[in-house]
Structures are given as C-alpha cells and as structure tokens.
Design a protein around this motif. Sequence first.
Motif, PDB file in Angstrom:
ATOM      1  N   MET A  80       0.851  -1.189   0.000  1.00  0.00           N
ATOM      2  CA  MET A  80       0.000   0.000   0.000  1.00  0.00           C
ATOM      3  C   MET A  80       0.890   1.243   0.000  1.00  0.00           C
ATOM      4  O   MET A  80       1.864   1.296   0.779  1.00  0.00           O
ATOM      5  CB  MET A  80      -0.906  -0.021   1.246  1.00  0.00           C
ATOM      6  N   PRO A  81       0.552   2.240  -0.863  1.00  0.00           N
ATOM      7  CA  PRO A  81      -0.516   2.318  -1.871  1.00  0.00           C
ATOM      8  C   PRO A  81      -0.184   1.491  -3.106  1.00  0.00           C
ATOM      9  O   PRO A  81       0.887   0.894  -3.193  1.00  0.00           O
ATOM     10  CB  PRO A  81      -0.570   3.812  -2.184  1.00  0.00           C
ATOM     11  N   GLN A  82      -1.121   1.512  -4.069  1.00  0.00           N
ATOM     12  CA  GLN A  82      -0.929   0.738  -5.286  1.00  0.00           C
ATOM     13  C   GLN A  82      -0.574   1.615  -6.498  1.00  0.00           C
ATOM     14  O   GLN A  82       0.066   1.150  -7.429  1.00  0.00           O
ATOM     15  CB  GLN A  82      -2.192  -0.071  -5.611  1.00  0.00           C
ATOM     16  N   LYS A  83      -0.969   2.894  -6.449  1.00  0.00           N
ATOM     17  CA  LYS A  83      -0.635   3.813  -7.551  1.00  0.00           C
ATOM     18  C   LYS A  83      -0.315   5.187  -6.985  1.00  0.00           C
ATOM     19  O   LYS A  83      -1.006   5.670  -6.079  1.00  0.00           O
ATOM     20  CB  LYS A  83      -1.790   3.925  -8.557  1.00  0.00           C
ATOM     21  N   GLU A 104      11.725  -7.657   0.695  1.00  0.00           N
ATOM     22  CA  GLU A 104      12.693  -6.853  -0.045  1.00  0.00           C
ATOM     23  C   GLU A 104      12.012  -6.221  -1.253  1.00  0.00           C
ATOM     24  O   GLU A 104      11.273  -6.893  -1.974  1.00  0.00           O
ATOM     25  CB  GLU A 104      13.883  -7.702  -0.490  1.00  0.00           C
ATOM     26  N   LEU A 105      12.252  -4.931  -1.470  1.00  0.00           N
ATOM     27  CA  LEU A 105      11.657  -4.219  -2.582  1.00  0.00           C
ATOM     28  C   LEU A 105      12.637  -4.128  -3.746  1.00  0.00           C
ATOM     29  O   LEU A 105      13.845  -3.965  -3.553  1.00  0.00           O
ATOM     30  CB  LEU A 105      11.255  -2.800  -2.159  1.00  0.00           C
ATOM     31  N   THR A 106      12.108  -4.252  -4.951  1.00  0.00           N
ATOM     32  CA  THR A 106      12.909  -4.057  -6.158  1.00  0.00           C
ATOM     33  C   THR A 106      12.251  -2.981  -7.013  1.00  0.00           C
ATOM     34  O   THR A 106      11.050  -2.725  -6.894  1.00  0.00           O
ATOM     35  CB  THR A 106      13.031  -5.353  -6.975  1.00  0.00           C
ATOM     36  N   VAL A 107      13.053  -2.351  -7.875  1.00  0.00           N
ATOM     37  CA  VAL A 107      12.556  -1.295  -8.757  1.00  0.00           C
ATOM     38  C   VAL A 107      12.677  -1.774 -10.191  1.00  0.00           C
ATOM     39  O   VAL A 107      13.759  -2.199 -10.624  1.00  0.00           O
ATOM     40  CB  VAL A 107      13.347   0.014  -8.558  1.00  0.00           C
ATOM     41  N   TRP A 108      11.587  -1.680 -10.921  1.00  0.00           N
ATOM     42  CA  TRP A 108      11.546  -2.085 -12.314  1.00  0.00           C
ATOM     43  C   TRP A 108      11.388  -0.851 -13.204  1.00  0.00           C
ATOM     44  O   TRP A 108      10.642   0.067 -12.876  1.00  0.00           O
ATOM     45  CB  TRP A 108      10.379  -3.040 -12.566  1.00  0.00           C
ATOM     46  N   THR A 156       6.959  14.434 -22.159  1.00  0.00           N
ATOM     47  CA  THR A 156       7.318  13.044 -21.843  1.00  0.00           C
ATOM     48  C   THR A 156       6.781  12.655 -20.467  1.00  0.00           C
ATOM     49  O   THR A 156       6.921  13.394 -19.498  1.00  0.00           O
ATOM     50  CB  THR A 156       8.850  12.873 -21.847  1.00  0.00           C
ATOM     51  N   GLN A 157       6.139  11.507 -20.409  1.00  0.00           N
ATOM     52  CA  GLN A 157       5.679  10.953 -19.133  1.00  0.00           C
ATOM     53  C   GLN A 157       6.331   9.597 -18.948  1.00  0.00           C
ATOM     54  O   GLN A 157       6.280   8.745 -19.828  1.00  0.00           O
ATOM     55  CB  GLN A 157       4.161  10.815 -19.090  1.00  0.00           C
ATOM     56  N   GLN A 158       6.966   9.415 -17.807  1.00  0.00           N
ATOM     57  CA  GLN A 158       7.652   8.161 -17.528  1.00  0.00           C
ATOM     58  C   GLN A 158       7.022   7.474 -16.330  1.00  0.00           C
ATOM     59  O   GLN A 158       6.287   8.096 -15.552  1.00  0.00           O
ATOM     60  CB  GLN A 158       9.146   8.414 -17.287  1.00  0.00           C
ATOM     61  N   ARG A 159       7.352   6.209 -16.164  1.00  0.00           N
ATOM     62  CA  ARG A 159       6.804   5.453 -15.052  1.00  0.00           C
ATOM     63  C   ARG A 159       7.796   4.360 -14.646  1.00  0.00           C
ATOM     64  O   ARG A 159       8.639   3.939 -15.436  1.00  0.00           O
ATOM     65  CB  ARG A 159       5.445   4.844 -15.384  1.00  0.00           C
ATOM     66  N   PHE A 160       7.681   3.950 -13.403  1.00  0.00           N
ATOM     67  CA  PHE A 160       8.452   2.826 -12.914  1.00  0.00           C
ATOM     68  C   PHE A 160       7.611   2.066 -11.895  1.00  0.00           C
ATOM     69  O   PHE A 160       6.552   2.546 -11.451  1.00  0.00           O
ATOM     70  CB  PHE A 160       9.795   3.273 -12.310  1.00  0.00           C
ATOM     71  N   THR A 161       8.076   0.885 -11.518  1.00  0.00           N
ATOM     72  CA  THR A 161       7.301   0.013 -10.635  1.00  0.00           C
ATOM     73  C   THR A 161       8.152  -0.424  -9.455  1.00  0.00           C
ATOM     74  O   THR A 161       9.324  -0.773  -9.617  1.00  0.00           O
ATOM     75  CB  THR A 161       6.822  -1.242 -11.397  1.00  0.00           C
ATOM     76  N   LEU A 166       3.595  -1.520  -6.765  1.00  0.00           N
ATOM     77  CA  LEU A 166       3.229  -0.102  -6.701  1.00  0.00           C
ATOM     78  C   LEU A 166       3.666   0.551  -8.007  1.00  0.00           C
ATOM     79  O   LEU A 166       4.856   0.549  -8.342  1.00  0.00           O
ATOM     80  CB  LEU A 166       3.920   0.579  -5.515  1.00  0.00           C
ATOM     81  N   GLU A 167       2.696   1.091  -8.754  1.00  0.00           N
ATOM     82  CA  GLU A 167       2.992   1.749 -10.019  1.00  0.00           C
ATOM     83  C   GLU A 167       3.130   3.248  -9.777  1.00  0.00           C
ATOM     84  O   GLU A 167       2.254   3.870  -9.171  1.00  0.00           O
ATOM     85  CB  GLU A 167       1.883   1.476 -11.037  1.00  0.00           C
TER      86      GLU A 167
END
Length: 844
Positions: A115-118, A388-392, A443-448, A458-459
């Motif tokens: 939490m949160p999810q977005k 453990e958290l990872t970043v995509w 430009t709009q970027q995103r990661f997870t 989490l997006e």
Amino acid sequence: MWSPWQLVYRTAFGCMVLEIFIHNVAQGLNVCMSGSATSCEECLLISPSCAWCAQEEFGRARTLTSRCDLSQNLQKRGCEAHNIESPSSTTMVVKSEPLSSKGSGPTQYDVIQIMPQKISLNLRPGDQTSFEVQMRQVEDYPVDLYYLMDLSLSMKDDLDTIRNLGTKLADEMSKLTSNFRLGFGSFVDKNMSPFSYTATKYQDNPCNGYKLFPNCVPSFGFRHLLSLTDKVDRFNEEVQKQMVSRNRDAPEGGFDAILQAAVCKERIGWRKEAFHLLVFATDDVPHLALDGKLGGLVQPHDGECHMNEKNEYSGSTKMDYPSLALLGEKLAENNIYLIFAVTKRLYVIYKNFTALIPGTTVEILDQDSKNIIQLIVNAYNNIRSKVELTVWDQPEDLSLSFTATCQDGQPLPGLRKCADLKIGDTVSFNVSVDARGCPAPGTQQRFTIKPVGLKDRLEVSVDYRCACGCTDQTQANSSRCSSIGQYTCGTCRCDPGYLGARCECQEGEAGSMYLSACREAEGKQICNGRGECSCNQCLCYESEFGKIYGTFCECDDFSCARHKGILCSGHGECHCGECKCHAGYIGDNCNCSTDTSSCVSDDGKICSGRGSCVCGHCQCTEPGAFGDTCEKCPTCPDACGTKRECIECRLFDSGRLSDNQTCQRLCKDEIITVETLKTEDPNAVLCLYKTENECVMKFMYSEHANGMSVLTALKEPECGAAPDAMTVLLAVVGSVLLVGIVLLAIWKLVITVHDRREFARFQSARCRARYEMASNPLYKQPISSHPIETDFIMYEQAAGVYHRESRKGRYQLTYKEAKTVCKYEGGNLATYDQLEAARQIGVQ
C-alpha cells in the motif's frame, strides 16, 4: 572623453557588478547567480532553490542572469510574489486500498500486501520528494511448489529417498497454508557432445558398460513431468516412474531447466495469486552461458518457452545455456522464489549465485536428500520472514533512495529490505525520488516498485515540472525587444545577430566602453580569456570539453574533480568548478555512495555493529574484525556469544534463533562435530558456555583462508553424571559410622592414655609412701621387740604378712636384702595382692 550617457551606463553596470559581488560574498556561493541561466527554464534546472522573476520592470539595468536568484532575494529586490516562478515537486496518491490480513479463502484473488498501489509524481529537477510504502505478508497465503530434480546418475540414492515425498511434504506444508499445490520436473544435460554420451551404443542406454549401474535412460535437457496440482499422490506416482540418466561431464544443465520452469507458466500451472517456490535439487555445479560454445551452440538463449508436445525442452540442442542475468530477470518477472538445495561442498558456489539472482536462497542438502522436507520448510519460513523491494523500469534520470523501518521502529537509511519478520508484521519504506534533468517536453515516464517474489506492485507515474508558467504568454517580434526578438518571462530572446537586454546591439560592435564591462576585475583578461566582449556582454567560446558560461565566462561544466577519469564520478553535475552530486552520493567528486545496503550484515546490523559504513563499504573499527560486513572477528568479545547461538540452533534446535526461523539464514558457517576437542590451533578461539541443564558446551571458532568460518564443536555437552540416591544414602550412613568409630577410637585412646598416666602416678606415689601397705602410721603397737643379735627387727605382723624393718630406718632395705631376710626366716616376699589384703585388715 566619455559622453554623459556613457558615464551613466558604465556607472550603472559597475554598481550591478559590485552588488552581485557583495551579495555572493555575504551569502556564500549562490549557484543561482552563477551566470549560467539565460531563461526561466535554465534557471529552474540549476537548483531546486532557484527562482525566476518574470516581472517586466525588474532588473532593467542589470544583466539577464540577475533574474535567477533565491526566491527571498528576488522579493527583497522588488520582484512581486506572483511574478516569481518557483515550482516544487509534488506527490499524489492515486490508489490506496488497505492491506489484507489473510491469503486463502473467498477473497484470495483480492489479497493486497502493498500500500498504496498507484502514485503520481510531479518532479522538478533537483527537488527531492518522497512517499511511504507499507508492506505486510498475509497468513495462509496459497503456495505453488515445483520440485526440479537432477536425475543424473549421482542422484540415484536421492531419487529413492523422495519417492514418497509428496505426501510427507503436503502434511508439513498444511501446517503453513491451507492451499498447497505441488509439481515435478527433472533435468540432466544437453544430449550432445561433449556434454553427454552420443556414441551409437549409448543412444538408448548411456550406462551401457558401466558396471555399478548398467541400465539408465537417455540423457535429456529438461522434462516437465507433473503440472502443479493439489493431488499429491500423483507426485508420488510420477517420482516412482523415474529412472536416472548419465551425462559425460560433471556440470549439469540445470539452468536450462530453471528458465523453462519459470517462463512456461501455462504448462507448469503457476497461479497468479499464489506464492511461487521453485526447488532446485542437485549435487553438482551448473553450466553457464557460453559453455554451449563447446558443443557449437553460438545462439544466445532468448528467454522464451520452448516446450514440445512431450513436455520436453526442445531448444536444448539449439541454444546456449542462459546467463545469470537472464535467469534473474525471468524469475523476477514471474514472481518465483528459487531455492537451491545443494550438497555441502557446493554451498559456497551457489551462495555466490544468490548474490547475483534476486529472490534466491541456498540450503544444504544431505547426500541422500533425507532432509529435503525440513529443508523446504526452513527455506519457506526464511523467505516469508523477510521483505525486499525491487525497482523495475527505473528511468535513467531518476535517483531513488530507500529508508526501511522494520519491526523495531528504527529507520535504516539506504536499506530496502527487512528480515526476522513474523507473518502479519507490517513494515514501511520511505522512498525519496529526485529528478536529475528534464526529458523532452510532454514526456511521461513510469516505474514500478514490487516486493521480491510477490505479485503485488506499486505503479509510479512521473511528470516533470520543467516549464515555467510565464512561457504561455510569449510574444513574438515584441516591441519590448526592438521588434527583433521574442519577449518571454520578462526577457528578450533576440534574433540571430542581435544582443542586449532589448536586442539593441548587433554582434561585432566593440569599443573601450564595452571592454571594461567584460572584465571581472581590473587587470584581468577580457572575459577571462575564454570569450569575446560584445555589447557589454561576454560571448563565451565553445569548447570541445563542455560549456563555458558566466557573466565573465568564469564558469564551465568540465573543470570539476574526477574519479578514475570520470567527471564527478558519473554521479553528479559540474557547476562552475564544483560537483553537484546526485541523490545518494556525496564527496568532492561524488564517488562516495550513501547507500548502506551493501554494509548490512546477515543479522540486519550495519557492519555487524563493529564498524561504520563509508562510501558503501564497511570500515571495521573493532580490533580483529574483518570481512565485507565486519562479520568475521574471532577475537571480538562477542564472537563466542554470536557463534553460540548458531551452535544452539544448528546442533540442538534451541536458543533464540530457533524460534523465529532465522537459523538457516544467519548461520551459514561450517560446523564440524567431534568427540574430543583439540585446542592446539593457535588461530582458533576456544568458546564454552553453560547449557540450560547445567552442562558445559565447548567449541572452537576459527577463520579459514578461503573466507569460511569454521566451528568445531563437541557432539554433546559435557555433563556430570547424576548422583545415585542409594549411593548418596550409603555414603552418608557410612560417613556417620566412620566418624563415630573414629571418635570412639579417639575416646578409647584418650582414656587408655589417661589410665596409664594415672597408674604410673599411682606407682610413683606408692614407691614414695612412708608407711607399710598393711599398717596405719598413726597406730603404735604397745609391745615391740628389739633383738640384739640381728641387724633386722620385726615391726609388725598381719594376715600372715610380716614386716621387717632395717635398723637404718623404714624402707631402707633393698630388694636383694629383703629377699635374703625372707629366705633366712623361711618365707617369701609378699605379692601386691597379699600386701593389699594385709592393708585392708589393718584398716578394719
């Protein structure tokens, strides 16, 4: 002579330069006024603290760059607040559903563990913003376990051991989850030379001529035997059908099998809403990428599923083995936890693999796989005890830093994982995001951000605040700019060939009045020798090394400190001779990382509590401590205490670590048990402690040259034999009797000595007596006789005892004389008894 206009102009310009100089001295280096910004957008890129004044009447007599300054400075200099452009980064939560507490049941498809999810971010370059992520692993979460087994000839005894594994494993896993499914697959190696036997006589039976085991099945790369199912009896049936095979070289083709088991989701039957475990059981090392070239395989693995109608890997003889990077990527994509179940001699090799493949763990497998069930349960508990958290898909121009807050509530900067958790514990992570630059407009970027091995994620969408609001009011060919330039954000952007605040000058115009305005100080070169003076302004030269800028061309973006030849170590931007480090880096050349994750030891402490983390590396301060995280320290005061916990949980399943299922994770040292402990090794430390039952446990702690910690311990603690009740009773009674006899003997001895002393005293007194034993010294006979013819006289007669007295006086007769007298008179000397009887008669 100068004209009045020239004097006024030079005076105003000189005052401006003096004001800027005094301001910078008073405030320290003001990067906003370094002279690099000629527009609002450029000003915002310099620093998040910089602001731009778009007010038309502001700074008319000043240079263009004076509009870029700190917001409070602009207001002090007369810029109205509504004309100041200074956007800031913002964070907006788009979707935030509460965390779940239970995994299985009617709501298992809607389980939420993050939490949160977005989240939506609006970032201004350099202006860091942050948000919080919460994680909770729910209880009773569905589990899919795929057992991937090496069926090479050396694993024959292991195959015999696991023939009834399904039922036993299901019973154990039912204690952890009510929704468990089990699958099975096997592998050997590529069926081609030089990896397998390819001669004609070996095609159907590679064991042909092998005396120890003459019959086996042909070699194969990977074979999927049983899709994930809750009918565990089918697992037992499939295992009992299997036979081992034989390959030529020692390494196996297990990584081919792992990749296929991960990407062939439909064939294997992985559920999206389940916890995915892939158990990889082998007794040898794997082939890696490029090994396939030995057999002529030059095509790299494509990471796709290649299963034929027989559920066998069809690309085994067409593509090379997968790389570790590809393997880690596919396992992460499909949320699969990989458990290496390997023999003790391979532990270090596979332990190194876990550092390169996220979401993997390694456990020690017995030679015949007898401990496989406990191994799987321990590995599952170990995995479930940490997050453990990872970043995509992280954009290159974004810097992310994490601060973990685990169950103890203490923030751990630079850490993105928590360990030693119980199911249901909630942990949080603070994520700071910093944009280093601006992409193309629009430009709009995103990661997870996602937990390792879980489907939850989490997006994060990212927009950039790089444009100024005042640019919407841009005027082309504005009269404010002499009709030869654009008016935007309070300044003129002149057409090519024109210069000046209002585009009033042409390039090439020069004169002495202009030249002095281009000197930083009297006596210095015009534009510091790195530009030309035109219309009161320095036009800086272009450089192949970078950009030269500033009011007097005094700054550039390439004259900063370097590390290994790289400007600002590649982790910062050069601004006027000074590195401006990206988030997560510090130092003059930005080569020092503030990330502490590489300094965290297995017990969750920074440098094992024996040092400090400097630039991402541990500097051990405890004397005798060494290792990547200062985890090795035989001479430290707490060394024995730390290793004691591993001895307790590994050998006796007791102690603090056995309760929270962290023993297998924290205690990877080699433990050797012996009957008798030898203490001659000068490099080993002898440790001992008292157990709960008052026994003494001893072990030796040493560090080998290969980096492994070795604990040599007694098989059992040293305990004194319990006393026998009857023995104790008899001992007490015997002791009492013995003491009594000794006392009686002493008493008897004392009495005897006393009697003898008394008798001796009596004898002495008798000898010194002045009267006869049978006479009373006070009584005198009325008649006495005095013979003349003899030297002896009769003195007294009583009870047949005659007393003779010498004329010399009483008691003057010697023994010889007395005996002679008695013989003369026809008598004998009286005995003691006769004397006593005579005395008694005399007394009466």
